[in-house]
Design an enzyme around this catalytic site. Structure first.
Site, PDB file in Angstrom:
ATOM      1  N   LYS A  27     -16.488 -13.683   4.733  1.00  0.00           N
ATOM      2  CA  LYS A  27     -17.475 -12.597   4.846  1.00  0.00           C
ATOM      3  C   LYS A  27     -18.704 -12.931   4.009  1.00  0.00           C
ATOM      4  O   LYS A  27     -19.019 -12.252   3.027  1.00  0.00           O
ATOM      5  CB  LYS A  27     -16.866 -11.289   4.361  1.00  0.00           C
ATOM      6  CG  LYS A  27     -15.858 -10.696   5.312  1.00  0.00           C
ATOM      7  CD  LYS A  27     -15.400  -9.357   4.759  1.00  0.00           C
ATOM      8  CE  LYS A  27     -13.998  -9.034   5.212  1.00  0.00           C
ATOM      9  NZ  LYS A  27     -13.228  -8.325   4.183  1.00  0.00           N
ATOM     10  N   GLY A  33     -12.776  -4.026   1.165  1.00  0.00           N
ATOM     11  CA  GLY A  33     -14.157  -3.554   1.265  1.00  0.00           C
ATOM     12  C   GLY A  33     -14.529  -2.661   0.086  1.00  0.00           C
ATOM     13  O   GLY A  33     -15.633  -2.753  -0.463  1.00  0.00           O
ATOM     14  N   GLY A  50      -8.414  -8.260   0.999  1.00  0.00           N
ATOM     15  CA  GLY A  50      -7.157  -8.219   1.729  1.00  0.00           C
ATOM     16  C   GLY A  50      -6.538  -9.590   1.921  1.00  0.00           C
ATOM     17  O   GLY A  50      -5.338  -9.797   1.669  1.00  0.00           O
ATOM     18  N   ARG A  90       0.819  -1.216   0.000  1.00  0.00           N
ATOM     19  CA  ARG A  90       0.000   0.000   0.000  1.00  0.00           C
ATOM     20  C   ARG A  90       0.851   1.263   0.000  1.00  0.00           C
ATOM     21  O   ARG A  90       0.457   2.272  -0.584  1.00  0.00           O
ATOM     22  CB  ARG A  90      -0.943  -0.003   1.205  1.00  0.00           C
ATOM     23  CG  ARG A  90      -2.135  -0.907   0.972  1.00  0.00           C
ATOM     24  CD  ARG A  90      -3.068  -0.903   2.143  1.00  0.00           C
ATOM     25  NE  ARG A  90      -4.392  -1.358   1.752  1.00  0.00           N
ATOM     26  CZ  ARG A  90      -5.342  -1.690   2.624  1.00  0.00           C
ATOM     27  NH1 ARG A  90      -5.116  -1.603   3.912  1.00  0.00           N
ATOM     28  NH2 ARG A  90      -6.514  -2.083   2.180  1.00  0.00           N
TER      29      ARG A  90
HETATM   30  P1  ADP Z   1     -10.902 -11.249   1.713  1.00  0.00           P
HETATM   31  O1  ADP Z   1     -10.174 -10.512   2.810  1.00  0.00           O
HETATM   32  O2  ADP Z   1      -9.962 -11.692   0.634  1.00  0.00           O
HETATM   33  O3  ADP Z   1     -12.098 -10.509   1.208  1.00  0.00           O
HETATM   34  P2  ADP Z   1     -12.440 -12.758   3.612  1.00  0.00           P
HETATM   35  O4  ADP Z   1     -12.043 -11.796   4.673  1.00  0.00           O
HETATM   36  O5  ADP Z   1     -13.847 -12.797   3.173  1.00  0.00           O
HETATM   37  O6  ADP Z   1     -11.464 -12.590   2.344  1.00  0.00           O
HETATM   38  O7  ADP Z   1     -12.108 -14.230   4.073  1.00  0.00           O
HETATM   39  C1  ADP Z   1     -10.838 -14.658   4.470  1.00  0.00           C
HETATM   40  C2  ADP Z   1     -10.956 -15.578   5.627  1.00  0.00           C
HETATM   41  O8  ADP Z   1     -11.833 -16.653   5.314  1.00  0.00           O
HETATM   42  C3  ADP Z   1      -9.650 -16.213   5.994  1.00  0.00           C
HETATM   43  O9  ADP Z   1      -9.293 -15.780   7.292  1.00  0.00           O
HETATM   44  C4  ADP Z   1      -9.917 -17.710   5.953  1.00  0.00           C
HETATM   45  O10 ADP Z   1      -9.319 -18.392   7.018  1.00  0.00           O
HETATM   46  C5  ADP Z   1     -11.426 -17.767   6.056  1.00  0.00           C
HETATM   47  N1  ADP Z   1     -12.005 -19.001   5.489  1.00  0.00           N
HETATM   48  C6  ADP Z   1     -11.964 -19.419   4.219  1.00  0.00           C
HETATM   49  N2  ADP Z   1     -12.557 -20.612   4.086  1.00  0.00           N
HETATM   50  C7  ADP Z   1     -13.006 -20.967   5.319  1.00  0.00           C
HETATM   51  C8  ADP Z   1     -13.693 -22.108   5.834  1.00  0.00           C
HETATM   52  N3  ADP Z   1     -14.051 -23.109   5.046  1.00  0.00           N
HETATM   53  N4  ADP Z   1     -13.978 -22.119   7.141  1.00  0.00           N
HETATM   54  C9  ADP Z   1     -13.605 -21.083   7.941  1.00  0.00           C
HETATM   55  N5  ADP Z   1     -12.951 -19.998   7.517  1.00  0.00           N
HETATM   56  C10 ADP Z   1     -12.645 -19.931   6.220  1.00  0.00           C
HETATM   57 MG    MG Z   2     -10.555 -10.320   4.933  1.00  0.00          MG
END
Ligand code: ADP
Ligand code: MG
Length: 406
Positions: free
Chosen positions: A206, A382, A359, A45
């Site tokens: 999320k 976000g 992220g 960043r």
């Molecule tokens: P991003 O930051 O890329 O938008 P998110 O914050 O939505 O992604 O999700 C990332 C998190 O999702 C990670 O911490 C990962 O451990 C969790 N995650 C992914 N698959 C699973 C799962 N099957 N069960 C629990 N947590 C999960």
């Molecule tokens: Mg995230």
């Protein structure tokens, strides 16, 4: 119909104005991840903000004031979230001295009357409780130290805060920085004028904030590939018992709607056919690969299985534009990271336009060492989600617009 992206692309950028001799305030996003010793673990960043800062230096702005937030302090000073932890790295990357302003209210006159070419970094703007409340007083105070406002904080552009939004009311000239423009152009290439077929790969945790955007995006894509905890909600919607897996009951109906709508729009949906399951995330005794229909009692799905990796990789390989948001499993834990890393490899190997939002997804890509093999990695989690939802981000709404626009 004008899309949200086209509207945002109509803003003026730094190159449309003259900064010579002017006091420029740049809202940057220096909210970088740090380890327990306050070492910066990823300075992407900061590097992403350099073109804008360097442009102002090279074009003889009389002063440059950098404003950023860092972490989530509670509207007051907290040493842990001080931006002093990043100043050395910033100076090294800029190859220029940066003056740290701990108390910007008291140093206001010094900045406001500065006539030499100097670069200031204000202490974490979220130490001011007016920042998140979009307090006009704080906005005015920030505006009083500059002639030109440049917003280059894409990662916070979905927020209506004093330094990202409110300030625009009190500055005459306000434009987007180069990172903001690059981000919008990257998403425009993927969504407005894509080379088809276009695939959206989603995952992560999320669920509620991402599942609703799927409905919006279905109008634009050809394939929807779903993994991670997000897919658990869909598998539950298909009638599979996901046992202790992370999913959201309240969104099962939304998942069904997405499936139905995808059918109507001719979008192909890919869901996991096998899963890595465990009896415990922290202290696993038993880890197995099972068909998606066969999650054992007391177990939870934590990654996609090898058959799913193959299925997803083939669908990815046949796409010409790929947007990826959300890991395929708990990638932070080596045992459950294989699915995510293999999908990162599959996307990186594609001869496609590939864009990453989120992220954690960006972090996972970095961990595989494949970052250079992606077309674009967004600095906003976000913000990129809201952009995909079709929203006009507040960080763009009040900036000056190019002539003839609107
Ligand atoms: P991003 O930051 O890329 O938008 P998110 O914050 O939505 O992604 O999700 C990332 C998190 O999702 C990670 O911490 C990962 O451990 C969790 N995650 C992914 N698959 C699973 C799962 N099957 N069960 C629990 N947590 C999960
Ligand atoms: Mg995230």
């Amino acid at each position: 119909m004008t899309s949200n992206i086209t509207t945002m692309m109509g803003v003026k950028s730094l190159k449309d104005i003259d900064v010579t001799g002017k006091r420029v305030l740049i809202r940057v996003d220096f909210n970088v991840p740090v380890d327990s010793h306050n070492n910066i673990s990823d300075d992407r960043r900061i590097r992403a903000a350099l073109p804008t800062i360097n442009y102002c230096i090279d074009h003889n702005a009389c002063s440059i004031t950098l404003v950023s937030h860092f972490g989530r302090p509670k509207g007051k000073y907290d040493e842990k979230y001080s931006l002093k932890h990043i100043i050395k790295r910033l100076e090294r990357l800029l190859q220029k001295r940066v003056e740290f302003i701990e108390d910007f209210v008291n140093s206001r006159d010094e900045i406001a009357t500065c006539s030499l070419e100097r670069v200031f970094l204000l202490e974490n703007i979220r130490f001011q409780d007016g920042e998140k409340q979009n307090d006009p007083e704080l906005s005015k105070r920030l505006a009083s130290i500059c002639d030109i406002y440049v917003n280059d904080a894409f990662g916070t552009s979905h927020r209506k805060h004093a330094s990202t939004y409110g300030i625009t009311e009190f500055v005459d000239t306000k434009v987007a920085g180069f990172l903001m423009i690059r981000e919008i152009e990257a998403f425009s290439k993927a969504l407005e004028d894509p080379v088809r077929p276009i695939a959206l790969v989603v995952g992560g945790a999320k669920i509620s904030s991402k599942i609703t955007l799927l409905k919006e995006v279905l109008r634009k894509i050809d394939k929807l590939i779903i993994g991670g905890a997000m897919s658990n909600t869909f598998l539950e919607a298909l009638g599979y018992d996901m046992q202790n897996s992370l999913y959201e009951k309240e969104y099962i109906k939304t998942a069904r709607d997405v499936i139905d709508q995808a059918k109507q729009n001719g979008v192909k949906i890919y869901l996991p056919v096998d899963l890595v399951i465990t009896d415990s995330i922290e202290t696993p005794v038993d880890i197995k690969v099972v068909p998606a229909q066969d999650v054992l009692e007391g177990f939870q799905a934590v990654d996609i299985g090898p058959a799913t990796v193959k299925l997803f990789s083939e669908a990815i390989g046949l796409s010409n534009t790929i947007i990826w948001n959300g890991p395929m499993g708990i990638y932070e834990m080596p045992r459950f990271s294989k699915g995510t890393f293999k999908i990162a490899n599959a996307i990186a190997d594609c001869y496609a336009y590939t864009i990453v939002g989120g992220g954690d997804t960006a972090d996972a890509v970095d961990k595989t060492g494949e970052a250079d093999n992606f077309s674009f990695i967004s600095t906003g989690g976000g913000a990129s989600l809201e952009l995909l939802e079709g929203k006009i981000l507040p960080g763009f709404t009040n900036l000056d617009r190019k002539e003839g626009d609107l």
